[in-house]
Design a protein around this motif. Sequence first.
Motif, short mmCIF file in Angstrom:
data_model
loop_
_atom_site.label_atom_id
_atom_site.label_comp_id
_atom_site.label_asym_id
_atom_site.label_seq_id
_atom_site.Cartn_x
_atom_site.Cartn_y
_atom_site.Cartn_z
N LYS A 1 0.81 -1.22 0.00
CA LYS A 1 0.00 0.00 0.00
C LYS A 1 0.84 1.27 0.00
O LYS A 1 0.54 2.24 -0.69
CB LYS A 1 -0.95 0.00 1.21
CG LYS A 1 -2.06 -1.03 1.09
CD LYS A 1 -3.03 -0.93 2.25
CE LYS A 1 -4.16 -1.95 2.09
NZ LYS A 1 -5.11 -1.88 3.21
N LYS A 2 1.91 1.27 0.80
CA LYS A 2 2.75 2.46 0.89
C LYS A 2 3.41 2.76 -0.46
O LYS A 2 3.43 3.91 -0.93
CB LYS A 2 3.82 2.26 1.97
CG LYS A 2 4.65 3.51 2.24
CD LYS A 2 5.65 3.27 3.35
CE LYS A 2 6.50 4.52 3.58
NZ LYS A 2 7.53 4.30 4.62
N ALA A 3 3.95 1.72 -1.08
CA ALA A 3 4.59 1.88 -2.39
C ALA A 3 3.58 2.35 -3.43
O ALA A 3 3.90 3.21 -4.27
CB ALA A 3 5.22 0.56 -2.83
N ALA A 4 2.35 1.80 -3.36
CA ALA A 4 1.30 2.18 -4.32
C ALA A 4 0.94 3.65 -4.18
O ALA A 4 0.75 4.36 -5.17
CB ALA A 4 0.07 1.30 -4.12
N ARG A 5 0.86 4.14 -2.92
CA ARG A 5 0.54 5.56 -2.68
C ARG A 5 1.62 6.46 -3.28
O ARG A 5 1.32 7.49 -3.89
CB ARG A 5 0.39 5.83 -1.18
CG ARG A 5 -0.99 5.47 -0.63
CD ARG A 5 -1.22 6.14 0.72
NE ARG A 5 -0.28 5.69 1.73
CZ ARG A 5 -0.47 4.63 2.52
NH1 ARG A 5 -1.57 3.91 2.39
NH2 ARG A 5 0.43 4.29 3.43
N LEU A 6 2.87 6.08 -3.11
CA LEU A 6 3.98 6.87 -3.65
C LEU A 6 3.93 6.92 -5.18
O LEU A 6 4.19 7.95 -5.80
CB LEU A 6 5.32 6.31 -3.18
CG LEU A 6 5.64 6.48 -1.68
CD1 LEU A 6 6.88 5.68 -1.30
CD2 LEU A 6 5.83 7.96 -1.34
N LEU A 7 3.59 5.78 -5.78
CA LEU A 7 3.49 5.72 -7.24
C LEU A 7 2.40 6.66 -7.75
O LEU A 7 2.60 7.39 -8.73
CB LEU A 7 3.20 4.28 -7.70
CG LEU A 7 4.35 3.28 -7.60
CD1 LEU A 7 3.83 1.86 -7.80
CD2 LEU A 7 5.44 3.61 -8.61
#
Length: 199
Positions: A16-22
């Motif tokens: 989720k964290k990586a997806a938000r950054l993307l």
Amino acid sequence: MKEFTLNGQKRETVGKKAARLLRKEGLIPCNIYGEKKEDGKVVAETFTIAMTDLRKVIYTPHIYVVNLNIEGEERKAVIKELQFHPVSDAVLHVDFYEVNEEKPITIGIPVKLNGLAQGVRDGGKLNLSIRKINVTAPYKQIPETLDIDVTNLELGKSIKVRDLSFEGLELATSGDVVVCSVKATRASRSAAAAEATEE
């Protein structure tokens, strides 16, 4: 079906964290489900596509076969599922389903009503109940729209999915689903009452 080309990049990180950054960078996390399997289960391969490119495929009435180019690897796919933010309606995630010329796929095709219904000529109103019908067929046999002739549709009558057939397509939507109908209006009721009085 129309075809559209999209370029993607493989994802190095998931979660989720990586997806938000993307998403902050204007990239949308995507999965593609194809022939690749592990322990008998289909494996999702992860990548990203720029939202500016995805917009052209998502916000359109057309359905597309997407030619995905993921860092030089060519894949043909259709959009299987879109996830939107519940408040802002922003695209959060896209799932693609890999296709080939032999393997049947199930996909929703837009309905197009043709002709002036008899019931409308008699003062009724034509209502379209569903915008798409799910069909199953190899993607090359799938049309851009499902054309339905409503010329003989009378006042108070409806067309259900079971009343339809299209060459080379298997209809996957339930046969009981109403596609369109002609409903009586105040004007049509008044006309019918006047005719009854004259008789």
